[in-house]
Structure formats: structure tokens, C-alpha cells
Design an enzyme around this catalytic site. Structure first.
Site, PDB file in Angstrom:
ATOM      1  N   HIS A  95     -22.166 -46.085   9.726  1.00  0.00           N
ATOM      2  CA  HIS A  95     -22.176 -45.327  10.981  1.00  0.00           C
ATOM      3  C   HIS A  95     -23.338 -45.684  11.896  1.00  0.00           C
ATOM      4  O   HIS A  95     -23.378 -45.246  13.053  1.00  0.00           O
ATOM      5  CB  HIS A  95     -22.167 -43.821  10.694  1.00  0.00           C
ATOM      6  CG  HIS A  95     -21.404 -43.038  11.711  1.00  0.00           C
ATOM      7  ND1 HIS A  95     -20.996 -41.741  11.509  1.00  0.00           N
ATOM      8  CD2 HIS A  95     -20.956 -43.355  12.954  1.00  0.00           C
ATOM      9  CE1 HIS A  95     -20.341 -41.304  12.565  1.00  0.00           C
ATOM     10  NE2 HIS A  95     -20.304 -42.263  13.457  1.00  0.00           N
TER      11      HIS A  95
ATOM     12  N   ASP B 223     -17.702 -36.054  11.295  1.00  0.00           N
ATOM     13  CA  ASP B 223     -18.573 -36.470  10.196  1.00  0.00           C
ATOM     14  C   ASP B 223     -18.828 -35.305   9.260  1.00  0.00           C
ATOM     15  O   ASP B 223     -18.977 -34.161   9.702  1.00  0.00           O
ATOM     16  CB  ASP B 223     -19.915 -36.963  10.759  1.00  0.00           C
ATOM     17  CG  ASP B 223     -20.598 -37.989   9.883  1.00  0.00           C
ATOM     18  OD1 ASP B 223     -20.666 -37.765   8.662  1.00  0.00           O
ATOM     19  OD2 ASP B 223     -21.068 -39.002  10.415  1.00  0.00           O
TER      20      ASP B 223
ATOM     21  N   HIS C 146     -21.548 -35.303   7.645  1.00  0.00           N
ATOM     22  CA  HIS C 146     -23.009 -35.251   7.677  1.00  0.00           C
ATOM     23  C   HIS C 146     -23.518 -35.123   9.112  1.00  0.00           C
ATOM     24  O   HIS C 146     -22.809 -35.451  10.064  1.00  0.00           O
ATOM     25  CB  HIS C 146     -23.582 -36.512   7.027  1.00  0.00           C
ATOM     26  CG  HIS C 146     -23.017 -36.778   5.669  1.00  0.00           C
ATOM     27  ND1 HIS C 146     -21.922 -37.587   5.469  1.00  0.00           N
ATOM     28  CD2 HIS C 146     -23.387 -36.317   4.443  1.00  0.00           C
ATOM     29  CE1 HIS C 146     -21.630 -37.621   4.177  1.00  0.00           C
ATOM     30  NE2 HIS C 146     -22.503 -36.861   3.538  1.00  0.00           N
TER      31      HIS C 146
ATOM     32  N   ASP D  79     -26.116 -36.787  10.564  1.00  0.00           N
ATOM     33  CA  ASP D  79     -26.585 -38.037  11.183  1.00  0.00           C
ATOM     34  C   ASP D  79     -27.654 -37.768  12.233  1.00  0.00           C
ATOM     35  O   ASP D  79     -27.722 -38.447  13.261  1.00  0.00           O
ATOM     36  CB  ASP D  79     -25.411 -38.817  11.792  1.00  0.00           C
ATOM     37  CG  ASP D  79     -24.487 -39.397  10.732  1.00  0.00           C
ATOM     38  OD1 ASP D  79     -24.782 -39.228   9.540  1.00  0.00           O
ATOM     39  OD2 ASP D  79     -23.479 -40.015  11.095  1.00  0.00           O
TER      40      ASP D  79
ATOM     41  N   HIS E  42     -28.050 -45.154   8.769  1.00  0.00           N
ATOM     42  CA  HIS E  42     -26.738 -44.581   9.066  1.00  0.00           C
ATOM     43  C   HIS E  42     -26.787 -43.053   9.084  1.00  0.00           C
ATOM     44  O   HIS E  42     -25.819 -42.409   9.500  1.00  0.00           O
ATOM     45  CB  HIS E  42     -25.662 -45.084   8.087  1.00  0.00           C
ATOM     46  CG  HIS E  42     -25.682 -44.467   6.726  1.00  0.00           C
ATOM     47  ND1 HIS E  42     -24.552 -44.386   5.930  1.00  0.00           N
ATOM     48  CD2 HIS E  42     -26.670 -43.907   5.994  1.00  0.00           C
ATOM     49  CE1 HIS E  42     -24.859 -43.806   4.775  1.00  0.00           C
ATOM     50  NE2 HIS E  42     -26.129 -43.524   4.793  1.00  0.00           N
TER      51      HIS E  42
ATOM     52  N   ASP F  54     -16.204 -40.957  11.395  1.00  0.00           N
ATOM     53  CA  ASP F  54     -16.643 -41.350  10.058  1.00  0.00           C
ATOM     54  C   ASP F  54     -15.586 -40.863   9.077  1.00  0.00           C
ATOM     55  O   ASP F  54     -15.304 -39.663   9.003  1.00  0.00           O
ATOM     56  CB  ASP F  54     -18.007 -40.712   9.761  1.00  0.00           C
ATOM     57  CG  ASP F  54     -18.633 -41.191   8.470  1.00  0.00           C
ATOM     58  OD1 ASP F  54     -17.882 -41.484   7.516  1.00  0.00           O
ATOM     59  OD2 ASP F  54     -19.874 -41.250   8.403  1.00  0.00           O
TER      60      ASP F  54
ATOM     61  N   ASP G  59     -15.685 -40.194   6.142  1.00  0.00           N
ATOM     62  CA  ASP G  59     -16.086 -39.191   5.154  1.00  0.00           C
ATOM     63  C   ASP G  59     -15.906 -37.761   5.667  1.00  0.00           C
ATOM     64  O   ASP G  59     -16.118 -36.795   4.924  1.00  0.00           O
ATOM     65  CB  ASP G  59     -17.502 -39.429   4.622  1.00  0.00           C
ATOM     66  CG  ASP G  59     -18.622 -39.153   5.622  1.00  0.00           C
ATOM     67  OD1 ASP G  59     -18.421 -38.397   6.581  1.00  0.00           O
ATOM     68  OD2 ASP G  59     -19.727 -39.695   5.413  1.00  0.00           O
TER      69      ASP G  59
ATOM     70  N   GLU H  35     -17.281 -46.483   8.053  1.00  0.00           N
ATOM     71  CA  GLU H  35     -17.587 -46.109   6.666  1.00  0.00           C
ATOM     72  C   GLU H  35     -16.417 -46.310   5.703  1.00  0.00           C
ATOM     73  O   GLU H  35     -16.377 -45.670   4.644  1.00  0.00           O
ATOM     74  CB  GLU H  35     -18.120 -44.675   6.585  1.00  0.00           C
ATOM     75  CG  GLU H  35     -19.433 -44.451   7.313  1.00  0.00           C
ATOM     76  CD  GLU H  35     -20.669 -44.973   6.593  1.00  0.00           C
ATOM     77  OE1 GLU H  35     -20.525 -45.464   5.457  1.00  0.00           O
ATOM     78  OE2 GLU H  35     -21.776 -44.891   7.178  1.00  0.00           O
TER      79      GLU H  35
END
Length: 299
Positions: free
Chosen positions: A99, A122, A124, A126, A139, A226, A228, A271
Site C-alpha cells: 500500500h 483498509d 488498518h 495506515d 506501507h 487494500d 485486506d 496487497e
């Protein structure tokens, strides 16, 4: 008008803590991206991959900003390619890679668009910087960088700091956020919909609010997706799996609603890690989601 797409591959894995995402662009292409888009009457121009040196050929000089110089150089090239694509009336579709490539994508768009919105899918945040990162992996920093927080080598890509205003940013799907990131995200003023909000409100309501925010005062928006953000049952081939993510239809509806606005400027799909995947399932999902974001309908 004919839809013109420029595909840019960025096989970068230096921003992550696990090898394999450098093969993501190839996996997505192998899953039939070009043919799928062409079947939807989209003009596809694939310019190949940006060169990325192997991690083994580089030395980590700063444990809090691993491979900083290479990531800066790759994202500078990407920013130029995204800007050039937009100049030539192509919509960039950028295939990652980790990412960290969003730093260059967003920098490139910002050179052509006066005020841009940003939808960030995402698990997360980030939103780390060198001062807050527990890992030093870049990332985990690109959203912060795009808002002007972090290493000047990264925030200055494209010639100016702060590519997007916090009120024009929407993050969707959060469920694994570092303690310091939580504080920074709240203080920054970005709009965030965690999986708690998705569960309570439903993806339709979340997306309607998100799209209103990113189109209100902007000239269009960039989408950075992303994989994930998906539940690992749907997307096993990602570097940092987190249970409880978006399901298949939630993700498709999100992309279909994006397509309906006709205001998406560009798209990251990042990702995908074929080493961790099952029969290229995650790359095939990436192709389907890209197609939905570009207007593919069931009927």
C-alpha cells in the site's frame, strides 16, 4: 464517451514486512484483468511495471523508515506516470504491490486535480509516521503521508505537502489500528467508518455517506483499495489478514455505487500476495472489484 484505462503495475514489496506482494500485479493480470475490462467495452492500455529493485540489493539505513530512498524513487516515478495518464485522458488503474504505492498514486492525481476526494478501503489505519510506527514499514504510513504527516522525502513527492484535505477523506473497513494511529486519525479530522459502523449501518448507508463527503467540494475522487479490507475467507492472499472484514457482496456493492457516481478519477488495487493465496482467488477477486468500480453491471 469511451472509457480509457491505463494500467500501471508497481511490484513494490519494500514497504511491507512480508515478501510476495511484488507478484501482485502479475497475479492480477493473470486473473484476466485486461480481457474482463475489454469485454465491458473499455479501452485498456497496459504500460507494464515500474522497475523496483529487490530488497536484497538494498541496505536498511533507518529502521523507522525502511527502504525510504527506494520507496521515494518508485513513488516519484509512479506520480509522474499517473499525472501523464490523466493528462492524456486515461483513467489510471494502479496494481500493487504494497500500500505504500498509494503515496505516488495520490501525488500524481493531485498534480492534475485542483481538489480531490479519497476513499481508503483498509483494515488498518495506515496513519503511522517514523515517530509512531512499531515496525518501520512504510506501507503503514501512506494515508498519513498523503495528508502531510511524516518524512519530507515522502510528503514532498509531487512538489507540495498535503495532497488531500482531511474533510475530503473517508476510510472504510478499519478494525486493526495501532494506539497512536487512533489518536492521529481522530485528531486529523478524516472521516472513518470502522467495521462496527459497517455492521450497524450497512454498507449501502456507509457508502452513501462516504460518496457524499468525497464529492461535496471536490473535482472527483481517488479510490485506494487494500484487499485486506476483505474478510480473509474472501481474500486469503494478503499480507496482513484480519478477521471480520467486508464480505463479497458488500465489497461489490461498494464498488458499484462508486461507479454510479461517474466521479472516480483513479483506482489503486493493492496487497495481493500470491504466495499466501489459494489458487489465485484474491487476484481474481481484485479483477472483479476493478470491473465493478469501472461500471460492470449484473444486467
Amino acid at each position: 464517451m469511451e472509457q480509457r484505462i491505463q494500467v500501471i503495475g508497481v511490484p513494490l514489496d519494500l514497504g511491507a514486512n512480508r515478501r510476495g506482494v511484488d507478484m501482485g500485479p502479475s497475479a492480477i493480470r493473470y486473473a484476466g484483468l485486461k480481457k474482463r475490462l475489454q469485454n465491458n467495452a473499455i479501452n485498456v492500455r497496459d504500460i507494464g511495471d515500474i522497475f523496483v529493485p529487490a530488497p536484497e540489493s538494498r541496505i536498511i539505513e533507518n529502521e523507522k523508515l525502511k527502504y525510504l530512498d527506494v520507496i521515494k524513487d518508485v513513488n516519484t516515478v509512479l506520480a509522474d506516470q499517473v499525472s501523464e495518464a490523466l493528462k492524456n485522458n486515461y483513467r489510471p488503474v494502479i496494481l500493487g504491490g504494497d500500500h505504500a504505492i498509494a503515496i505516488g498514486s495520490i501525488a500524481g492525481v493531485s498534480q492534475r486535480v485542483k481538489r480531490m476526494g479519497l476513499i481508503w478501503f483498509d483494515a488498518h489505519g495506515d496513519f503511522n509516521t517514523a515517530e509512531t510506527t512499531p515496525s518501520g514499514n512504510i506501507h503503514g504510513m501512506p494515508l498519513a503521508v498523503s495528508l502531510g504527516y511524516g518524512a519530507p522525502e515522502l510528503t514532498n513527492i509531487g512538489g507540495f505537502v498535503g495532497k488531500v484535505k482531511p474533510e475530503d477523506v473517508v476510510v472504510i473497513g478499519l478494525r486493526d489500528v495501532d494506539l497512536q494511529e487512533k489518536k492521529m486519525i481522530k485528531q486529523s479530522g478524516v472521516n472513518a467508518f470502522t467495521m462496527h459502523e459497517v455492521d450497524r449501518m450497512g454498507i449501502k448507508e456507509v457508502m452513501e455517506q462516504a460518496l457524499k463527503l468525497v464529492t461535496k467540494n471536490t473535482d472527483g475522487f481517488h479510490v485506494s483499495f487494500d484487499l485486506d479490507v476483505m474478510d480473509p475467507m474472501e481474500a486469503p492472499g494478503v499480507g496482513t489478514r484480519v478477521r471480520g472484514g467486508l464480505n463479497y457482496r458488500e465489497a461489490h456493492l461498494a464498488m458499484e455505487l462508486i461507479a454510479e457516481t461517474k466521479k472516480m478519477i483513479s483506482l489503486d488495487m493493492v496487497e495481493v500476495n500470491p504466495i499466501l493465496d489459494q489458487g489465485n482467488r484474491t487476484a481474481e477477486l481484485a479483477v472483479e472489484l476493478i470491473a465493478s468500480a469501472l461500471g460492470e453491471n449484473i444486467l
